[in-house]
Enzyme design. Sequence first.
Site, PDB file in Angstrom:
ATOM      1  N   GLY A 132       0.807  -1.212   0.000  1.00  0.00           N
ATOM      2  CA  GLY A 132       0.000   0.000   0.000  1.00  0.00           C
ATOM      3  C   GLY A 132       0.839   1.260   0.000  1.00  0.00           C
ATOM      4  O   GLY A 132       0.699   2.121  -0.848  1.00  0.00           O
ATOM      5  N   ILE A 148      -0.790  -4.929   5.146  1.00  0.00           N
ATOM      6  CA  ILE A 148      -0.412  -4.518   3.794  1.00  0.00           C
ATOM      7  C   ILE A 148       0.973  -5.061   3.421  1.00  0.00           C
ATOM      8  O   ILE A 148       1.684  -4.483   2.599  1.00  0.00           O
ATOM      9  CB  ILE A 148      -0.475  -2.992   3.633  1.00  0.00           C
ATOM     10  CG1 ILE A 148       0.448  -2.278   4.630  1.00  0.00           C
ATOM     11  CG2 ILE A 148      -1.891  -2.495   3.796  1.00  0.00           C
ATOM     12  CD1 ILE A 148       0.518  -0.765   4.423  1.00  0.00           C
ATOM     13  N   THR A 199       3.134  -5.990   6.025  1.00  0.00           N
ATOM     14  CA  THR A 199       4.002  -5.674   7.153  1.00  0.00           C
ATOM     15  C   THR A 199       4.102  -6.802   8.168  1.00  0.00           C
ATOM     16  O   THR A 199       4.938  -6.746   9.064  1.00  0.00           O
ATOM     17  CB  THR A 199       3.477  -4.430   7.881  1.00  0.00           C
ATOM     18  OG1 THR A 199       2.121  -4.667   8.288  1.00  0.00           O
ATOM     19  CG2 THR A 199       3.495  -3.223   6.957  1.00  0.00           C
ATOM     20  N   ARG A 230       9.432  -1.395  21.597  1.00  0.00           N
ATOM     21  CA  ARG A 230       9.373  -2.837  21.788  1.00  0.00           C
ATOM     22  C   ARG A 230       9.184  -3.515  20.427  1.00  0.00           C
ATOM     23  O   ARG A 230       8.188  -3.279  19.743  1.00  0.00           O
ATOM     24  CB  ARG A 230       8.193  -3.126  22.709  1.00  0.00           C
ATOM     25  CG  ARG A 230       8.050  -4.528  23.227  1.00  0.00           C
ATOM     26  CD  ARG A 230       6.828  -4.542  24.138  1.00  0.00           C
ATOM     27  NE  ARG A 230       6.532  -5.869  24.651  1.00  0.00           N
ATOM     28  CZ  ARG A 230       5.322  -6.270  24.992  1.00  0.00           C
ATOM     29  NH1 ARG A 230       4.294  -5.441  24.851  1.00  0.00           N
ATOM     30  NH2 ARG A 230       5.125  -7.480  25.471  1.00  0.00           N
ATOM     31  N   PRO A 243      10.911  -9.780  15.582  1.00  0.00           N
ATOM     32  CA  PRO A 243      12.181  -9.386  14.966  1.00  0.00           C
ATOM     33  C   PRO A 243      12.281  -9.766  13.498  1.00  0.00           C
ATOM     34  O   PRO A 243      12.908  -9.050  12.711  1.00  0.00           O
ATOM     35  CB  PRO A 243      13.228 -10.127  15.812  1.00  0.00           C
ATOM     36  CG  PRO A 243      12.566 -10.357  17.124  1.00  0.00           C
ATOM     37  CD  PRO A 243      11.114 -10.571  16.816  1.00  0.00           C
ATOM     38  N   THR A 294       9.908  -9.971  11.024  1.00  0.00           N
ATOM     39  CA  THR A 294       9.228  -9.049  10.106  1.00  0.00           C
ATOM     40  C   THR A 294       9.668  -7.606  10.324  1.00  0.00           C
ATOM     41  O   THR A 294       9.662  -6.810   9.385  1.00  0.00           O
ATOM     42  CB  THR A 294       7.701  -9.165  10.256  1.00  0.00           C
ATOM     43  OG1 THR A 294       7.341  -9.024  11.632  1.00  0.00           O
ATOM     44  CG2 THR A 294       7.212 -10.513   9.756  1.00  0.00           C
ATOM     45  N   GLN A 319      10.954  -4.887   7.517  1.00  0.00           N
ATOM     46  CA  GLN A 319      10.445  -3.533   7.338  1.00  0.00           C
ATOM     47  C   GLN A 319      11.573  -2.516   7.296  1.00  0.00           C
ATOM     48  O   GLN A 319      11.592  -1.614   6.464  1.00  0.00           O
ATOM     49  CB  GLN A 319       9.474  -3.189   8.464  1.00  0.00           C
ATOM     50  CG  GLN A 319       8.114  -3.859   8.342  1.00  0.00           C
ATOM     51  CD  GLN A 319       7.354  -3.369   7.133  1.00  0.00           C
ATOM     52  OE1 GLN A 319       6.944  -2.219   7.051  1.00  0.00           O
ATOM     53  NE2 GLN A 319       7.181  -4.240   6.149  1.00  0.00           N
ATOM     54  N   GLU A 357       8.076   3.008   8.540  1.00  0.00           N
ATOM     55  CA  GLU A 357       8.482   4.164   7.751  1.00  0.00           C
ATOM     56  C   GLU A 357       9.846   4.730   8.111  1.00  0.00           C
ATOM     57  O   GLU A 357      10.512   5.336   7.269  1.00  0.00           O
ATOM     58  CB  GLU A 357       7.401   5.251   7.869  1.00  0.00           C
ATOM     59  CG  GLU A 357       6.108   4.788   7.218  1.00  0.00           C
ATOM     60  CD  GLU A 357       4.939   5.737   7.411  1.00  0.00           C
ATOM     61  OE1 GLU A 357       4.704   6.570   6.541  1.00  0.00           O
ATOM     62  OE2 GLU A 357       4.246   5.606   8.433  1.00  0.00           O
TER      63      GLU A 357
END
Length: 708
Positions: A243, A469, A471, A592, A596, A598, A602, A668
């Site tokens: 997305g 999406i 993540t 926190r 780990p 995923t 990211q 992000e």
Amino acid sequence: MTTTAQKAAVRAVGTGHVRVEGRDKVTGAARYAGDIPFTELAYGWLVLSTVARGRIRDIASAPVLEMPGVLAVVDHRNAPRLETDYVGLLGIRPDPTCAVFQNDTVPHLGWPVALVVAETPEQAREAAEALAVEYETLPHDIEFTGDHPVSHPVDGHMPGVTDKGDLEAALTASAVVVDEEYTTPEEHHHPMEPHAATARWEDGRLEVVDSNQGTSWVVSELANLFSLDPASVRVRSEHVGGGFGSKGVRAHQVAAVMAATVLQRPVRVALTRPQMFALAGHRSPTVQRIRLGANADGRLCALDHRSVSRTATVYEFVEPSAGVARVMYDADAHHTENRVVRLDVPSPTFMRAPGEAPGSFALESALDELAEKCGIDPIQLRLRNEPGKGPVSGLPFANRNLRACFEEGARRFGWAARDPRPGVRREGRWLLGTGTAAASFPAGAAPSTAGITAEPDGRFTVRISAADIGTGARTALTLVAADALDVPPEQVTVLIGDSEFGFAMIAGGSMGTRSWSMAVIAAARDLRERLTLGVAIPPEGITVRSDTTAQIAALARMERHSYGAQFAEVAVDPATGEVRVRRMLGMFAAGRIVNPLTARSQFTGGMIWGISMALHEEAVRDPAFGGPVGADLATYHVATHADVPRIEADWVDDTDPDDPVGIKGVGEVGIVGAAAAIANAVWHATGRRHRHLPIRPDRVLTAAGNDA
């Protein structure tokens, strides 16, 4: 044998866990928006304007309606009327791009002028390509400059202008001054899964199966646009193939609802890759002026960050690039400004790290230039200017572990061995250089609801209108729920992507996992209290629901952010202008870490996008016809496997004892600062600054003897 109690004693959050839906995705069982079958499904194909500005004189729909399989042509003459005078879920008025087929005005190239609906997608496409549209063409303007006479400040999701102190006096009194302009180009999201939506009416209720970043968001917008009771609208989104801010409410969803309303049968509308360049939003180009004034020791006295971005004539969306300076660095005189220029182009929208990604390129490049002028190590300059409170807000930082990111990152990257002189390291024909930059992104939260059912067989089912999406949200929420319920993850099933589950925050702004986890934890707490009473579980189970509205409102006002330190090593061929990123390291303080496995994906995904931003991505518009040159992924260059070097992402401990969940966003912050670190490394390799992205080979060659 390990007992259930022993397994439950092991905390799930913080341990690597493969995606719970991973097998479905690799075997093809996972269904995306364009995969789900419907009885009597019809297909819509959008017809987009071929002029950059004008009016529709005529649409020759009669011949098209005679073509095989064609069911309808929906345009401004027969489309349902829409309501646009409202404030939407995100606190802003709707993007009029969604209000299609309401009049004969064409505000930009690629504006939807009609929808052709047919029995098959092939018939719909053939008919759409045959539809003759006559226009009155008007002069258009797409030329974007930083000093455009109609630029003006705009409040987006932050104030347009902030100001304190006497800026000009502080700059005059400064021992060292940097005053430079930086630019970033138009960029596009283009997730792997194109945008698609199917709408149908059943028993007086509207159902939409969609690819989106928040079913609650789509329900709210469609209900407002079509003047419907939100309770009569259901939106489902089983799996989403990316997305990045683009999958909100778009023209294709509205067109699908219109056609389903007219025909009273299900209608699917999917965007082609070229259509996405006009209808899925994009990141606006920016022109940013940075003025920094400092003492001889590098301490800032003045900071001025002014950004101008391009927006559409139909909707003022601002790319808030100057916002990053409001968090990162302080000075007695501090000015930031986000301005826009309205031109005849499609509406920009949120794109991964909106504002922060282009803003950090300019600000972190300027900080590097200041360090050079002061003769101070770039890391030390940044640490020397660590603020004690929010530079603009004046609020305390919840925790700000940027220093730990730089210190640990520098150790791992081998920064201490760096020769600060530019252009001195060589390896054969290659010039080598290293660079760094800081990163930050807000860690917000929004009210959400969740339901958890204790099943008779000892399992638990979580229902929440979250969106995954790509993540790993399903997996993260499974781990959060397992710990909150004190059971192994295998006993938890998480169902998401259905507005029937109640309101929840969208997957955006790096707020999804934090917001949803609050709701899941609250529901789990209440459910465990009920179960401790020894209540027998009936066949339908015991369900409790949570609503975090009051909890979010009670949070203390503080500056909450994820932080990072980016490091890059590049090799530059001075004969060809080729730039190769050899290695990157990102060290982050992101609260926190739930999963780990995923989370690292990211972070590295954002850093790879930073490589793409620094060296490749650039959409160019032809001033003659007003559209992008080469609206496809063959012409719009992105980083590929050959461009991606050894990339490492890790994190430091970032515990906030006062935070109710301790989770921050990781989606992000990985892209923030990455492009600046690469640009700073190119300077270190060549001795030439590149203030305009992307750093193309021709710009490297032109820079020989000149600043780019």
